[in-house]
Scaffold this motif. Structure first.
Motif, PDB file in Angstrom:
ATOM      1  N   GLU A 144       8.966  10.144  53.997  1.00 18.93           N
ATOM      2  CA  GLU A 144       9.309  10.612  54.761  1.00 18.93           C
ATOM      3  C   GLU A 144      11.172   9.884  55.547  1.00 18.93           C
ATOM      4  O   GLU A 144      11.484  10.395  56.171  1.00 18.93           O
ATOM      5  CB  GLU A 144       8.212  10.322  55.443  1.00 18.93           C
ATOM      6  N   GLN A 145      10.984   8.116  55.724  1.00 17.06           N
ATOM      7  CA  GLN A 145      11.573   7.745  55.830  1.00 17.06           C
ATOM      8  C   GLN A 145      12.807   7.484  55.522  1.00 17.06           C
ATOM      9  O   GLN A 145      14.068   7.862  55.841  1.00 17.06           O
ATOM     10  CB  GLN A 145      10.947   6.078  55.904  1.00 17.06           C
ATOM     11  N   GLN A 146      12.957   8.114  54.436  1.00 17.56           N
ATOM     12  CA  GLN A 146      14.281   7.994  53.720  1.00 17.56           C
ATOM     13  C   GLN A 146      14.600   9.695  54.069  1.00 17.56           C
ATOM     14  O   GLN A 146      16.335   9.750  53.822  1.00 17.56           O
ATOM     15  CB  GLN A 146      14.495   8.164  52.145  1.00 17.56           C
ATOM     16  N   ALA A 147      14.095  10.820  54.248  1.00 18.96           N
ATOM     17  CA  ALA A 147      14.237  11.611  54.454  1.00 18.96           C
ATOM     18  C   ALA A 147      15.269  11.650  55.816  1.00 18.96           C
ATOM     19  O   ALA A 147      16.475  12.427  56.567  1.00 18.96           O
ATOM     20  CB  ALA A 147      13.786  12.578  54.254  1.00 18.96           C
ATOM     21  N   ILE A 148      14.247  10.901  56.869  1.00 19.40           N
ATOM     22  CA  ILE A 148      14.956  11.571  57.863  1.00 19.40           C
ATOM     23  C   ILE A 148      16.273  10.532  58.450  1.00 19.40           C
ATOM     24  O   ILE A 148      17.129  11.137  58.507  1.00 19.40           O
ATOM     25  CB  ILE A 148      14.112  10.984  59.163  1.00 19.40           C
ATOM     26  N   ASN A 155      24.176  13.578  59.792  1.00 16.10           N
ATOM     27  CA  ASN A 155      24.651  14.302  61.054  1.00 16.10           C
ATOM     28  C   ASN A 155      25.645  13.531  62.407  1.00 16.10           C
ATOM     29  O   ASN A 155      26.175  13.473  63.506  1.00 16.10           O
ATOM     30  CB  ASN A 155      23.064  14.636  62.087  1.00 16.10           C
ATOM     31  N   GLY A 156      25.790  12.497  61.171  1.00 17.87           N
ATOM     32  CA  GLY A 156      26.912  11.719  62.268  1.00 17.87           C
ATOM     33  C   GLY A 156      26.315  10.532  63.013  1.00 17.87           C
ATOM     34  O   GLY A 156      26.767   9.909  63.630  1.00 17.87           O
ATOM     35  N   HIS A 157      24.691  10.410  63.106  1.00 16.27           N
ATOM     36  CA  HIS A 157      23.889   9.505  63.502  1.00 16.27           C
ATOM     37  C   HIS A 157      23.786   7.795  62.928  1.00 16.27           C
ATOM     38  O   HIS A 157      24.044   7.019  63.966  1.00 16.27           O
ATOM     39  CB  HIS A 157      22.044   9.708  64.171  1.00 16.27           C
ATOM     40  N   LEU A 158      23.748   7.688  61.596  1.00 16.78           N
ATOM     41  CA  LEU A 158      23.721   7.184  61.070  1.00 16.78           C
ATOM     42  C   LEU A 158      24.805   6.092  60.068  1.00 16.78           C
ATOM     43  O   LEU A 158      25.269   8.004  59.321  1.00 16.78           O
ATOM     44  CB  LEU A 158      22.449   6.879  60.272  1.00 16.78           C
ATOM     45  N   ARG A 159      25.000   5.377  59.691  1.00 19.97           N
ATOM     46  CA  ARG A 159      26.051   5.355  58.133  1.00 19.97           C
ATOM     47  C   ARG A 159      25.736   5.551  57.159  1.00 19.97           C
ATOM     48  O   ARG A 159      24.418   5.225  56.696  1.00 19.97           O
ATOM     49  CB  ARG A 159      27.051   3.704  58.070  1.00 19.97           C
ATOM     50  N   HIS A 160      26.245   6.039  56.079  1.00 23.72           N
ATOM     51  CA  HIS A 160      25.918   5.935  54.646  1.00 23.72           C
ATOM     52  C   HIS A 160      25.888   4.833  54.126  1.00 23.72           C
ATOM     53  O   HIS A 160      27.221   4.029  53.608  1.00 23.72           O
ATOM     54  CB  HIS A 160      26.817   7.513  53.897  1.00 23.72           C
ATOM     55  N   SER A 161      25.081   4.483  53.491  1.00 25.59           N
ATOM     56  CA  SER A 161      24.128   3.201  53.405  1.00 25.59           C
ATOM     57  C   SER A 161      22.938   2.747  51.883  1.00 25.59           C
ATOM     58  O   SER A 161      23.075   4.242  51.395  1.00 25.59           O
ATOM     59  CB  SER A 161      24.580   1.874  54.691  1.00 25.59           C
ATOM     60  N   ALA A 162      22.872   1.995  51.006  1.00 25.69           N
ATOM     61  CA  ALA A 162      22.515   1.581  51.090  1.00 25.69           C
ATOM     62  C   ALA A 162      20.794   2.247  51.039  1.00 25.69           C
ATOM     63  O   ALA A 162      19.801   2.205  50.094  1.00 25.69           O
ATOM     64  CB  ALA A 162      22.533   0.031  50.034  1.00 25.69           C
ATOM     65  N   PHE A 163      20.359   1.866  52.149  1.00 19.48           N
ATOM     66  CA  PHE A 163      19.478   2.591  52.394  1.00 19.48           C
ATOM     67  C   PHE A 163      19.201   4.647  52.406  1.00 19.48           C
ATOM     68  O   PHE A 163      17.662   3.894  52.300  1.00 19.48           O
ATOM     69  CB  PHE A 163      19.286   2.394  54.706  1.00 19.48           C
ATOM     70  N   LEU A 170      14.912  -1.628  54.129  1.00 17.59           N
ATOM     71  CA  LEU A 170      15.021  -1.457  55.189  1.00 17.59           C
ATOM     72  C   LEU A 170      14.026  -2.817  55.648  1.00 17.59           C
ATOM     73  O   LEU A 170      13.970  -3.577  57.009  1.00 17.59           O
ATOM     74  CB  LEU A 170      14.142  -0.686  56.131  1.00 17.59           C
ATOM     75  N   MET A 171      12.610  -3.149  55.043  1.00 14.51           N
ATOM     76  CA  MET A 171      11.794  -3.679  55.429  1.00 14.51           C
ATOM     77  C   MET A 171      11.111  -5.300  53.998  1.00 14.51           C
ATOM     78  O   MET A 171      10.714  -6.207  54.101  1.00 14.51           O
ATOM     79  CB  MET A 171      10.392  -3.161  55.211  1.00 14.51           C
ATOM     80  N   ALA A 172      12.710  -5.364  53.506  1.00 18.22           N
ATOM     81  CA  ALA A 172      12.698  -6.315  52.395  1.00 18.22           C
ATOM     82  C   ALA A 172      12.819  -7.948  52.944  1.00 18.22           C
ATOM     83  O   ALA A 172      12.055  -8.671  52.381  1.00 18.22           O
ATOM     84  CB  ALA A 172      13.996  -5.595  50.980  1.00 18.22           C
ATOM     85  N   PRO A 173      14.009  -7.380  54.097  1.00 17.83           N
ATOM     86  CA  PRO A 173      13.962  -9.876  54.421  1.00 17.83           C
ATOM     87  C   PRO A 173      12.237  -9.777  55.211  1.00 17.83           C
ATOM     88  O   PRO A 173      12.039 -11.142  54.891  1.00 17.83           O
ATOM     89  CB  PRO A 173      14.813  -9.074  55.610  1.00 17.83           C
ATOM     90  N   ALA A 174      12.022  -9.108  55.656  1.00 18.00           N
ATOM     91  CA  ALA A 174      10.543  -9.390  56.412  1.00 18.00           C
ATOM     92  C   ALA A 174       9.590  -9.324  55.136  1.00 18.00           C
ATOM     93  O   ALA A 174       8.586 -10.282  55.494  1.00 18.00           O
ATOM     94  CB  ALA A 174      10.230  -7.954  57.166  1.00 18.00           C
ATOM     95  N   LEU A 175       9.231  -8.067  54.521  1.00 18.30           N
ATOM     96  CA  LEU A 175       8.710  -8.632  53.097  1.00 18.30           C
ATOM     97  C   LEU A 175       8.776 -10.161  52.494  1.00 18.30           C
ATOM     98  O   LEU A 175       7.646 -11.234  52.240  1.00 18.30           O
ATOM     99  CB  LEU A 175       9.012  -8.343  51.697  1.00 18.30           C
ATOM    100  N   TYR A 176       9.768 -11.187  51.947  1.00 15.12           N
ATOM    101  CA  TYR A 176      10.552 -11.798  51.348  1.00 15.12           C
ATOM    102  C   TYR A 176       9.877 -13.160  52.772  1.00 15.12           C
ATOM    103  O   TYR A 176       9.523 -14.371  52.309  1.00 15.12           O
ATOM    104  CB  TYR A 176      11.946 -12.540  51.783  1.00 15.12           C
ATOM    105  N   GLY A 177       9.206 -12.920  54.280  1.00 14.83           N
ATOM    106  CA  GLY A 177       8.936 -13.685  55.186  1.00 14.83           C
ATOM    107  C   GLY A 177       7.430 -13.176  54.722  1.00 14.83           C
ATOM    108  O   GLY A 177       6.640 -14.725  55.203  1.00 14.83           O
ATOM    109  N   ALA A 178       6.877 -12.982  54.438  1.00 17.76           N
ATOM    110  CA  ALA A 178       5.853 -12.380  54.062  1.00 17.76           C
ATOM    111  C   ALA A 178       5.231 -13.407  53.294  1.00 17.76           C
ATOM    112  O   ALA A 178       4.378 -14.323  53.619  1.00 17.76           O
ATOM    113  CB  ALA A 178       5.269 -10.737  54.068  1.00 17.76           C
ATOM    114  N   VAL A 179       6.348 -13.395  51.941  1.00 18.75           N
ATOM    115  CA  VAL A 179       5.861 -14.318  50.894  1.00 18.75           C
ATOM    116  C   VAL A 179       5.906 -15.754  51.492  1.00 18.75           C
ATOM    117  O   VAL A 179       5.118 -17.110  50.888  1.00 18.75           O
ATOM    118  CB  VAL A 179       7.357 -13.962  49.778  1.00 18.75           C
ATOM    119  N   TRP A 180       7.234 -16.073  52.339  1.00 21.89           N
ATOM    120  CA  TRP A 180       7.586 -17.687  52.875  1.00 21.89           C
ATOM    121  C   TRP A 180       6.248 -18.120  53.502  1.00 21.89           C
ATOM    122  O   TRP A 180       5.649 -19.327  53.113  1.00 21.89           O
ATOM    123  CB  TRP A 180       8.305 -17.498  53.687  1.00 21.89           C
ATOM    124  N   GLN A 181       5.459 -17.300  54.050  1.00 20.73           N
ATOM    125  CA  GLN A 181       4.368 -17.558  54.995  1.00 20.73           C
ATOM    126  C   GLN A 181       3.050 -17.832  53.803  1.00 20.73           C
ATOM    127  O   GLN A 181       1.554 -18.671  54.355  1.00 20.73           O
ATOM    128  CB  GLN A 181       3.376 -16.258  55.999  1.00 20.73           C
TER     129      GLN A 181
END
Length: 210
Positions: A144-148, A155-163, A170-181
């Motif tokens: 769902e997130q990827q489709a949105i 529609n020009g609201h966001l850049r075409h990127s690897a996301f 999108l959440m990968a850095p936060a998961l890295y932080g979870a592993v650190w914890q």
């Protein structure tokens, strides 16, 4: 929503079902974390939750059902993906702030970190439960997130990127932080997570802004 501490709840006090379930999940998380899923016993979960064994079985029929409830309760994303659409007058800054607040708010919850650690250590013992959680919750949420994101970019609201290729980025850095914890002491982990939060926010601005 806050709940009374387990030790302060009298054994036979009648509680609302949602409070009682939360009490059981907290107790089960401790038992699973201390003894492992295979060695944890329903009677020990009941005792820690200050319930009779029959009282526990009135809510959960097995350790598997408790573990599944833990995954669904603690590890179900709750960020509203529609915020990425940016069609209701919301700004990209607001969407990013809301997303970051959600992710790192979860990282501040010890139960979320403990459940993630449990997932890593026990996933091979109960693959059917983990696969159900991935298939029915995580995969659907990310799709769902990827489709949105793609629609917003078209529609020009966001850049075409690897996301747009994989929304999990999108959440990968936060998961890295979870592993650190999970690995390091609180001081080291907190400093790392704080730094990650700022860098993560900057990354999203740089890679999503059209």
């Amino acid at each position: 929503m806050s709940y009374p501490a387990i030790n302060s709840i009298r054994k036979h006090r009648r509680l609302p079902s949602d409070v009682r379930i939360e009490q059981i999940l907290r107790a089960a998380l401790v038992e699973f974390s201390q003894h492992g899923f295979s060695s944890a016993r329903m009677e020990d979960i009941a005792q820690r939750a200050e319930l009779s064994k029959g009282g526990l079985y009135a809510h959960f029929k097995s350790k598997e059902s408790i573990f599944e409830a833990l995954l669904l309760k603690r590890l179900t994303p709750s960020f509203n993906n529609q915020q990425w659409a940016l069609t209701g007058g919301e700004s990209l800054n607001e969407a990013i702030k809301s997303f970051i607040d959600h992710l790192y708010g979860q990282l501040s919850d010890p139960d979320v970190i403990a459940t993630l650690k449990l997932l890593l250590t026990e996933s091979r013992r109960i693959p059917h439960l983990v696969d159900f959680w991935r298939r029915e919750i995580i995969d659907k949420y990310l799709a769902e997130q990827q489709a949105i994101l793609k629609a917003a970019a078209n529609n020009g609201h966001l850049r075409h990127s690897a996301f747009l290729d994989d929304a999990a980025l999108l959440m990968a850095p936060a998961l890295y932080g979870a592993v650190w914890q999970m690995i390091f002491d609180e001081t080291t982990a907190t400093a790392t997570v704080d730094s990650l939060r700022h860098a993560h926010t900057r990354m999203l601005h740089e890679l999503l802004a059209p």
